[in-house]
Design a protein around this motif. Structure first.
Motif, PDB file in Angstrom:
ATOM      1  N   THR A 142       0.802  -1.213   0.000  1.00 50.55           N
ATOM      2  CA  THR A 142       0.000   0.000   0.000  1.00 50.55           C
ATOM      3  C   THR A 142       0.839   1.269   0.000  1.00 50.55           C
ATOM      4  O   THR A 142       0.310   2.340  -0.224  1.00 50.55           O
ATOM      5  N   ARG A 143       2.111   1.137   0.252  1.00 54.51           N
ATOM      6  CA  ARG A 143       2.896   2.360   0.269  1.00 54.51           C
ATOM      7  C   ARG A 143       3.287   2.783  -1.136  1.00 54.51           C
ATOM      8  O   ARG A 143       3.525   1.968  -1.995  1.00 54.51           O
ATOM      9  N   TRP A 144       3.379   4.070  -1.285  1.00 55.10           N
ATOM     10  CA  TRP A 144       3.648   4.692  -2.569  1.00 55.10           C
ATOM     11  C   TRP A 144       4.823   4.064  -3.320  1.00 55.10           C
ATOM     12  O   TRP A 144       4.713   3.749  -4.505  1.00 55.10           O
ATOM     13  N   PHE A 145       5.904   3.861  -2.639  1.00 52.38           N
ATOM     14  CA  PHE A 145       7.101   3.317  -3.269  1.00 52.38           C
ATOM     15  C   PHE A 145       6.833   1.966  -3.928  1.00 52.38           C
ATOM     16  O   PHE A 145       7.169   1.736  -5.095  1.00 52.38           O
ATOM     17  N   PHE A 146       6.176   1.095  -3.218  1.00 53.11           N
ATOM     18  CA  PHE A 146       5.925  -0.244  -3.734  1.00 53.11           C
ATOM     19  C   PHE A 146       4.876  -0.246  -4.845  1.00 53.11           C
ATOM     20  O   PHE A 146       5.023  -0.918  -5.858  1.00 53.11           O
ATOM     21  N   ALA A 147       3.821   0.513  -4.647  1.00 54.64           N
ATOM     22  CA  ALA A 147       2.773   0.579  -5.665  1.00 54.64           C
ATOM     23  C   ALA A 147       3.328   1.124  -6.978  1.00 54.64           C
ATOM     24  O   ALA A 147       2.988   0.647  -8.066  1.00 54.64           O
ATOM     25  N   THR A 148       4.210   2.098  -6.851  1.00 53.94           N
ATOM     26  CA  THR A 148       4.799   2.690  -8.045  1.00 53.94           C
ATOM     27  C   THR A 148       5.681   1.674  -8.775  1.00 53.94           C
ATOM     28  O   THR A 148       5.666   1.582  -9.998  1.00 53.94           O
ATOM     29  N   LEU A 149       6.425   0.914  -8.015  1.00 49.03           N
ATOM     30  CA  LEU A 149       7.268  -0.117  -8.623  1.00 49.03           C
ATOM     31  C   LEU A 149       6.410  -1.154  -9.346  1.00 49.03           C
ATOM     32  O   LEU A 149       6.671  -1.506 -10.504  1.00 49.03           O
ATOM     33  N   VAL A 150       5.397  -1.639  -8.668  1.00 49.12           N
ATOM     34  CA  VAL A 150       4.558  -2.684  -9.242  1.00 49.12           C
ATOM     35  C   VAL A 150       3.934  -2.210 -10.546  1.00 49.12           C
ATOM     36  O   VAL A 150       3.925  -2.918 -11.548  1.00 49.12           O
ATOM     37  N   SER A 151       3.460  -0.993 -10.532  1.00 47.26           N
ATOM     38  CA  SER A 151       2.837  -0.442 -11.732  1.00 47.26           C
ATOM     39  C   SER A 151       3.832  -0.407 -12.899  1.00 47.26           C
ATOM     40  O   SER A 151       3.502  -0.800 -14.020  1.00 47.26           O
ATOM     41  N   ALA A 152       5.027   0.058 -12.638  1.00 48.81           N
ATOM     42  CA  ALA A 152       6.023   0.157 -13.706  1.00 48.81           C
ATOM     43  C   ALA A 152       6.435  -1.225 -14.210  1.00 48.81           C
ATOM     44  O   ALA A 152       6.606  -1.450 -15.412  1.00 48.81           O
ATOM     45  N   ILE A 153       6.584  -2.152 -13.305  1.00 48.02           N
ATOM     46  CA  ILE A 153       6.971  -3.512 -13.679  1.00 48.02           C
ATOM     47  C   ILE A 153       5.884  -4.146 -14.543  1.00 48.02           C
ATOM     48  O   ILE A 153       6.148  -4.739 -15.576  1.00 48.02           O
ATOM     49  N   GLU A 154       4.651  -3.982 -14.108  1.00 52.06           N
ATOM     50  CA  GLU A 154       3.537  -4.589 -14.836  1.00 52.06           C
ATOM     51  C   GLU A 154       3.499  -4.101 -16.276  1.00 52.06           C
ATOM     52  O   GLU A 154       3.351  -4.877 -17.210  1.00 52.06           O
ATOM     53  N   LYS A 155       3.659  -2.807 -16.443  1.00 49.21           N
ATOM     54  CA  LYS A 155       3.593  -2.249 -17.801  1.00 49.21           C
ATOM     55  C   LYS A 155       4.734  -2.730 -18.683  1.00 49.21           C
ATOM     56  O   LYS A 155       4.536  -3.042 -19.851  1.00 49.21           O
ATOM     57  N   THR A 156       5.902  -2.781 -18.105  1.00 49.85           N
ATOM     58  CA  THR A 156       7.058  -3.223 -18.888  1.00 49.85           C
ATOM     59  C   THR A 156       6.906  -4.688 -19.298  1.00 49.85           C
ATOM     60  O   THR A 156       7.141  -5.046 -20.452  1.00 49.85           O
ATOM     61  N   LEU A 157       6.496  -5.503 -18.363  1.00 53.16           N
ATOM     62  CA  LEU A 157       6.351  -6.923 -18.668  1.00 53.16           C
ATOM     63  C   LEU A 157       5.258  -7.155 -19.713  1.00 53.16           C
ATOM     64  O   LEU A 157       5.412  -7.959 -20.627  1.00 53.16           O
ATOM     65  N   ARG A 158       4.180  -6.439 -19.558  1.00 54.07           N
ATOM     66  CA  ARG A 158       3.062  -6.660 -20.485  1.00 54.07           C
ATOM     67  C   ARG A 158       3.440  -6.322 -21.924  1.00 54.07           C
ATOM     68  O   ARG A 158       2.979  -6.959 -22.859  1.00 54.07           O
ATOM     69  N   GLN A 159       4.303  -5.340 -22.088  1.00 53.82           N
ATOM     70  CA  GLN A 159       4.747  -5.002 -23.434  1.00 53.82           C
ATOM     71  C   GLN A 159       5.444  -6.181 -24.091  1.00 53.82           C
ATOM     72  O   GLN A 159       5.593  -6.224 -25.312  1.00 53.82           O
ATOM     73  N   HIS A 160       5.899  -7.103 -23.275  1.00 53.79           N
ATOM     74  CA  HIS A 160       6.590  -8.269 -23.826  1.00 53.79           C
ATOM     75  C   HIS A 160       5.803  -9.542 -23.578  1.00 53.79           C
ATOM     76  O   HIS A 160       6.376 -10.623 -23.461  1.00 53.79           O
ATOM     77  N   GLY A 161       4.500  -9.383 -23.457  1.00 53.76           N
ATOM     78  CA  GLY A 161       3.634 -10.548 -23.316  1.00 53.76           C
ATOM     79  C   GLY A 161       3.750 -11.290 -21.989  1.00 53.76           C
ATOM     80  O   GLY A 161       3.354 -12.443 -21.890  1.00 53.76           O
ATOM     81  N   HIS A 162       4.276 -10.625 -21.006  1.00 56.84           N
ATOM     82  CA  HIS A 162       4.381 -11.286 -19.702  1.00 56.84           C
ATOM     83  C   HIS A 162       3.450 -10.637 -18.688  1.00 56.84           C
ATOM     84  O   HIS A 162       3.042  -9.497 -18.852  1.00 56.84           O
ATOM     85  N   HIS A 163       3.155 -11.384 -17.642  1.00 57.28           N
ATOM     86  CA  HIS A 163       2.222 -10.882 -16.646  1.00 57.28           C
ATOM     87  C   HIS A 163       2.806 -10.948 -15.249  1.00 57.28           C
ATOM     88  O   HIS A 163       3.779 -11.653 -15.018  1.00 57.28           O
ATOM     89  N   VAL A 164       2.168 -10.232 -14.332  1.00 60.02           N
ATOM     90  CA  VAL A 164       2.695 -10.278 -12.970  1.00 60.02           C
ATOM     91  C   VAL A 164       1.738 -10.921 -11.986  1.00 60.02           C
ATOM     92  O   VAL A 164       0.557 -10.616 -11.932  1.00 60.02           O
TER      93      VAL A 164
END
Lengths: 352, 352
Positions: B79-101
């Motif tokens: 729930t903290r900003w730092f972690f939520a921000t990381l998760v969001s960025a990771i998800e987007k990057t992975l999805r661009q390459h057909g991967h999921h989190v």
DNA sequence: CTGAAAGCGCTTACAG
DNA sequence: CTGAAAGCGCTTACAG
């Protein structure tokens, strides 16, 4: 990959069967706790499985059973407090029942657009879907239907699916009544949103409630005191600066979210206005920072909404039994309205 | 389930093969863009697949190939900003390459404990793991090794795995130097953490850097001015209240995170102290609220860290090719230090 | 360039 | 209560 060195062949159901001297079918039944396995056999299988560190391959289980034990959680943003809090609560609830969350952040480049939900995100990948404040398009709904996926909507309702939310009208009514009861008459509203932005329509109900409450009290509505904002502290500060600089300014501001309220408080201070002496500010949410900043707000229990939605979905999946109360209940659409309450802090007071 | 009505049988590779008049093997090759398929055949298969709305069952693909296309993202909180921000960025990057989190929130009831990573979270469920500020236990590391999973650590390093982070010492040195350069000598530090809390040791490097910088400038260190705090705004406000009430109070506070700095600013105001006239406050992060609250801070690009970590993992998985720069490079452990920079706002100034 | 067949590791009727 | 066998829907050598 450097991790390969210590890699070990994981044991399969066949290994367990051989070691326990039974068929794989029996291992499967024993491990899943099905009937029709003698206590002694079950015990032996359990022991062997333990010894071999056996964990059924979810991938094989899924192919055979058609179940993945994962649910898709779909959000229009992720970084905001509200969404992160929901995701966290959902994840914990699901995990307690052996389920996992596959996360989809549909945020696009701009605030008013988002990515669509697609077949390859869901198909054979999730058993169900939870949407977080996400109005679905007809195409998306048709897709979810076609895939036979149960869906639970948090916040923005989705067709006739189960829905968990707060009462948006009520919440803003409480906020507005609070300001009025303190004696305020000149009240501005922050958080209107352009009606063409499909995926962020929650605000509309709040704005309507604000207007209605004002009207009910015979208070005048100033068109230029209804401000739109992009629902962040930064944008709200920006969007209210001019209003607060005007000599004709309001004595109170009702913001449709705490993040915007935080922006308004900051803008007021920058303007040399004291909160609450010169300006009262109220928000909605009870954001993590609301307490420390002394923000009066209408609290909603976000984690509870996540928990409840996850439980409803698990029930639809047959993972947990129905609630006692539900038995013999009518088939009416499930709709859970989570209660909210006013939290009075230091940002509101009678007008100067 | 009510969604079942419109449910339709999804087409399989066999349907496509039949319709296109080829074998399933050929369909498989054509769809995955492998060589050794004639252009005409490929085209026909593609067309039929399109017509039939065919999407390969990830579950079957995984069983056959051993790949799931999903990566586990593991965090001690969400729930903290730092972690939520990381998760969001990771998800987007992975999805661009057909991967999921697949998301794991290891938060437990109390701040200083967390749930362990277990075999059934990972085994045949993910192709790799990204940890977010999560020191791993030996048992966990052994597990990840045994499963042959590549791992990338953001923040807290994990053994010899690739690591993406900021320079924690540097960041606090910048913050402290900033205060000193303004003329402060009486500086307190907020954010020490009990050394027995294994999964939140990032702070130690920051505290050490604070001390060292003070020493280098010949400034006295007051033991009672090194405050521990649970890394939230609320706790920091609570933890500094007494300090700020004392007549012997510092003229500046360096907080190990913006959230704590926000708490300190609030506590100061409650005490009747003006920021920055009576007390300067600096944080670390550039939290979403830092700007609107006028908080001086040392900015880190959190989303960039998420993106970079995801890219490194995708490279290890062979999903994307190596960076040109990497070719012929030494086999040294990958370590990316993301740059940070001082952002001067209104919360710091020369001492009263 | 293409196909037949084995194999991935489970679950699930069906018999007994 | 237990086992043999089919089936889930792909990928991957192996032949040709």
């Amino acid at each position: 990959m450097s991790a390969g060195d210590r890699r070990r062949r994981m044991s399969t159901i066949t290994d367990v069967a051989r070691e326990a001297g039974v068929s794989v079918a029996t291992v499967s039944r024993a491990l899943r706790g099905l009937d029709r396995v003698s206590p002694r056999t079950r015990e032996r299988v359990l022991r062997v499985a333990e010894e071999l560190d056996y964990v059924a391959s979810p991938t094989a289980t899924s192919l055979a059973s058609g179940r993945t034990q994962v649910v898709g959680v779909v959000a229009p943003f992720l970084t905001r407090w509200f969404f992160a809090t929901l995701v966290s609560a959902i994840e914990k609830t699901l995990r307690q029942h052996g389920h996992h969350v596959l996360l989809f952040d549909l945020e696009d480049d701009t605030y008013d657009k988002r990515l669509p939900l697609s077949q390859n995100m869901l198909w054979k990948r999730v058993d169900g879907v939870i949407t977080l404040n996400l109005p679905m398009t007809d195409a998306e709904l048709e897709l979810v239907d076609r895939l036979g996926l149960p869906l639970v909507a948090i916040g923005t309702p989705v067709a006739d699916r189960p829905n968990v939310r707060i009462d948006d009208a009520e919440v803003m009514r409480i906020a507005t009544e609070h300001l009025i009861s303190l004696g305020h008459e000149r009240i501005a509203y922050v958080g209107a949103v352009p009606t063409n932005v499909a995926h962020i329509q929650t605000p509309q109900a709040r704005l309507d409630a604000f207007r209605e409450t004002m009207r009910n009290h015979g208070l005048e509505e100033h068109k230029q005191w209804i401000l739109s904002s992009a629902w962040t502290a930064d944008s709200a500060a920006e969007d209210t600066r001019e209003l607060l600089a005007s000599p004709e300014r309001p004595t109170a501001v009702a913001a449709a979210s705490d993040e915007m309220a935080i922006g308004v408080m900051a803008a007021a201070r920058d303007q040399g206005l004291r909160v609450p002496e010169d300006l009262s500010v109220i928000g909605i949410d009870d954001h993590v920072h609301a307490n420390v900043l002394g923000l009066t707000t209408v609290r909603q229990d976000v984690a509870a909404q996540g928990r409840i939605a996850a439980e409803i979905l698990l029930r639809q999946l047959g993972v947990v039994g129905p609630e006692p109360a539900e038995q013999g209940t009518s088939r009416a659409r499930t709709e859970v309205i989570v209660p909210t309450d006013l939290v009075t802090r230091r940002s509101t007071a009678a007008p100067g």
